[in-house]
Scaffold this active site. Structure first.
Site, PDB file in Angstrom:
ATOM      1  N   ASN A  20       0.839  -1.203   0.000  1.00  0.00           N
ATOM      2  CA  ASN A  20       0.000   0.000   0.000  1.00  0.00           C
ATOM      3  C   ASN A  20       0.877   1.258   0.000  1.00  0.00           C
ATOM      4  O   ASN A  20       0.565   2.232  -0.681  1.00  0.00           O
ATOM      5  CB  ASN A  20      -0.935   0.012   1.215  1.00  0.00           C
ATOM      6  CG  ASN A  20      -2.133  -0.887   1.008  1.00  0.00           C
ATOM      7  OD1 ASN A  20      -3.021  -0.570   0.227  1.00  0.00           O
ATOM      8  ND2 ASN A  20      -2.153  -2.029   1.677  1.00  0.00           N
ATOM      9  N   MET A  94       1.008  -2.797  12.482  1.00  0.00           N
ATOM     10  CA  MET A  94       0.420  -3.849  13.316  1.00  0.00           C
ATOM     11  C   MET A  94       0.490  -3.559  14.822  1.00  0.00           C
ATOM     12  O   MET A  94       0.563  -4.486  15.618  1.00  0.00           O
ATOM     13  CB  MET A  94       1.100  -5.195  13.008  1.00  0.00           C
ATOM     14  CG  MET A  94       0.978  -5.634  11.565  1.00  0.00           C
ATOM     15  SD  MET A  94      -0.733  -5.748  10.994  1.00  0.00           S
ATOM     16  CE  MET A  94      -1.236  -7.247  11.818  1.00  0.00           C
ATOM     17  N   ILE A  96      -1.438  -1.613  18.074  1.00  0.00           N
ATOM     18  CA  ILE A  96      -2.631  -0.897  18.525  1.00  0.00           C
ATOM     19  C   ILE A  96      -2.168   0.379  19.226  1.00  0.00           C
ATOM     20  O   ILE A  96      -1.246   0.337  20.050  1.00  0.00           O
ATOM     21  CB  ILE A  96      -3.469  -1.784  19.461  1.00  0.00           C
ATOM     22  CG1 ILE A  96      -4.050  -2.936  18.633  1.00  0.00           C
ATOM     23  CG2 ILE A  96      -4.591  -0.991  20.127  1.00  0.00           C
ATOM     24  CD1 ILE A  96      -4.780  -3.972  19.437  1.00  0.00           C
ATOM     25  N   LEU A  97      -2.781   1.496  18.871  1.00  0.00           N
ATOM     26  CA  LEU A  97      -2.391   2.780  19.460  1.00  0.00           C
ATOM     27  C   LEU A  97      -3.299   3.109  20.637  1.00  0.00           C
ATOM     28  O   LEU A  97      -4.486   2.744  20.649  1.00  0.00           O
ATOM     29  CB  LEU A  97      -2.481   3.881  18.399  1.00  0.00           C
ATOM     30  CG  LEU A  97      -1.525   3.698  17.210  1.00  0.00           C
ATOM     31  CD1 LEU A  97      -1.860   4.684  16.089  1.00  0.00           C
ATOM     32  CD2 LEU A  97      -0.073   3.842  17.643  1.00  0.00           C
ATOM     33  N   HIS A 113      -8.244  -1.805   6.234  1.00  0.00           N
ATOM     34  CA  HIS A 113      -8.476  -3.108   6.868  1.00  0.00           C
ATOM     35  C   HIS A 113      -8.988  -4.077   5.803  1.00  0.00           C
ATOM     36  O   HIS A 113      -9.886  -3.726   5.030  1.00  0.00           O
ATOM     37  CB  HIS A 113      -9.511  -2.955   7.988  1.00  0.00           C
ATOM     38  CG  HIS A 113      -9.766  -4.233   8.714  1.00  0.00           C
ATOM     39  ND1 HIS A 113      -8.885  -4.738   9.650  1.00  0.00           N
ATOM     40  CD2 HIS A 113     -10.782  -5.128   8.615  1.00  0.00           C
ATOM     41  CE1 HIS A 113      -9.363  -5.894  10.100  1.00  0.00           C
ATOM     42  NE2 HIS A 113     -10.503  -6.151   9.495  1.00  0.00           N
ATOM     43  N   THR A 145     -10.238   5.490  15.061  1.00  0.00           N
ATOM     44  CA  THR A 145     -10.775   5.935  16.347  1.00  0.00           C
ATOM     45  C   THR A 145     -10.295   4.936  17.410  1.00  0.00           C
ATOM     46  O   THR A 145      -9.710   3.904  17.067  1.00  0.00           O
ATOM     47  CB  THR A 145     -12.321   5.986  16.332  1.00  0.00           C
ATOM     48  OG1 THR A 145     -12.794   4.722  15.874  1.00  0.00           O
ATOM     49  CG2 THR A 145     -12.838   7.081  15.425  1.00  0.00           C
ATOM     50  N   GLN A 177      -7.228  -4.520  -4.821  1.00  0.00           N
ATOM     51  CA  GLN A 177      -8.241  -3.466  -4.630  1.00  0.00           C
ATOM     52  C   GLN A 177      -7.755  -2.406  -3.646  1.00  0.00           C
ATOM     53  O   GLN A 177      -8.031  -1.222  -3.802  1.00  0.00           O
ATOM     54  CB  GLN A 177      -9.542  -4.084  -4.103  1.00  0.00           C
ATOM     55  CG  GLN A 177     -10.218  -5.028  -5.085  1.00  0.00           C
ATOM     56  CD  GLN A 177     -10.668  -4.284  -6.331  1.00  0.00           C
ATOM     57  OE1 GLN A 177     -11.366  -3.290  -6.239  1.00  0.00           O
ATOM     58  NE2 GLN A 177     -10.228  -4.746  -7.480  1.00  0.00           N
TER      59      GLN A 177
END
Ligand code: GRF
Length: 227
Positions: A20, A94, A96-97, A113, A145, A177
């Protein structure tokens, strides 16, 4: 004479391959962006090499060097903010914030995602699609969020699931995609067309439906709805 907007500074966070990221690197000019830095929490992420080859600062912030999430997030925020980005793009990042970190970037942090959210949040989405017998699958770009994979959707790409599909088949087709929809969402944000209002994504002043814009594959044609 119309004033041209300077390219929007973007920081991309990665943990791995960076396909990406590559799609964004390849179209910085038409997207109206300048990738100011690429940051990886994994020292061996291939995406770091992609950044270096494109002359983009490639920074490593190894989470294992920090005693806890708070220290890591504090260092990460300081590093990102040193580049003063108008948008932070999570591209296969990868970690988590913390909610405070996410709040700091409210309305200017996007994630992609590999599922049609809200279906299949979390990991191993392609496997879970096959196990569930889903007939459609895809990817979602959404604002980040505090709740994992639950921010307002911006755009979704849908693909049909074929009877003989393997996990790898799905991953390949979904990722193809992703490389179309993520640059599009980034372009919308960079050009000031996309905002987060409350927990709704707003494009050109119009609140988007819960699934965002739908990117349909119609034979070889790609169509967008509602825009
Ligand atoms: C993508 O499938 C993306 O949806 C998920 O992680 C993967 C990253 O791939 N969040 P890449 O590193 O961009 O190739």
């Amino acid at each position: 004479m119309t004033a041209t907007r300077p390219p929007a500074a973007v920081v991309v966070l990665i943990s791995g391959n960076g396909s990406n990221l590559q799609a964004l690197i390849d179209s910085q000019q038409p997207l109206g962006i300048r990738i100011a830095a690429v940051i990886s929490n994994c020292p061996d992420a291939f995406g770091l090499q992609r950044a270096s080859e494109a002359g983009i600062p490639a920074r490593i912030l190894d989470h294992r060097q920090y005693p806890d999430r708070t220290h890591f997030d504090t260092a990460l925020t300081a590093l990102i903010d040193a580049y003063d980005p108008s948008l932070v793009v999570l591209a296969g990042f990868m970690r988590i914030l913390l909610p405070t970190t996410v709040a700091h970037y409210q309305g200017r942090m996007l994630n992609i995602h590999p599922s049609l959210l809200p279906r299949h949040k979390g990991l191993h989405t392609h496997r879970r699609v096959l196990e569930a017998g889903d007939r459609v699958h895809g990817a979602t770009v959404h604002f980040v969020t505090a709740e994992l994979d639950a921010g307002a959707a911006v755009i979704q790409a849908r693909i049909p699931v074929r009877q003989d599909d393997t996990e790898a088949d799905l991953q390949n087709r979904v990722q193809a995609q992703e490389r179309l929809i993520y640059p599009k969402a980034v372009h919308w944000h960079a050009s000031g067309r996309l905002q987060l209002k409350g927990n709704t994504a707003v494009l050109d002043g119009t609140p988007l439906p819960p699934q965002g814009v739908t990117h349909q594959q119609d034979g070889t044609r790609l169509t967008l709805s509602p825009v």
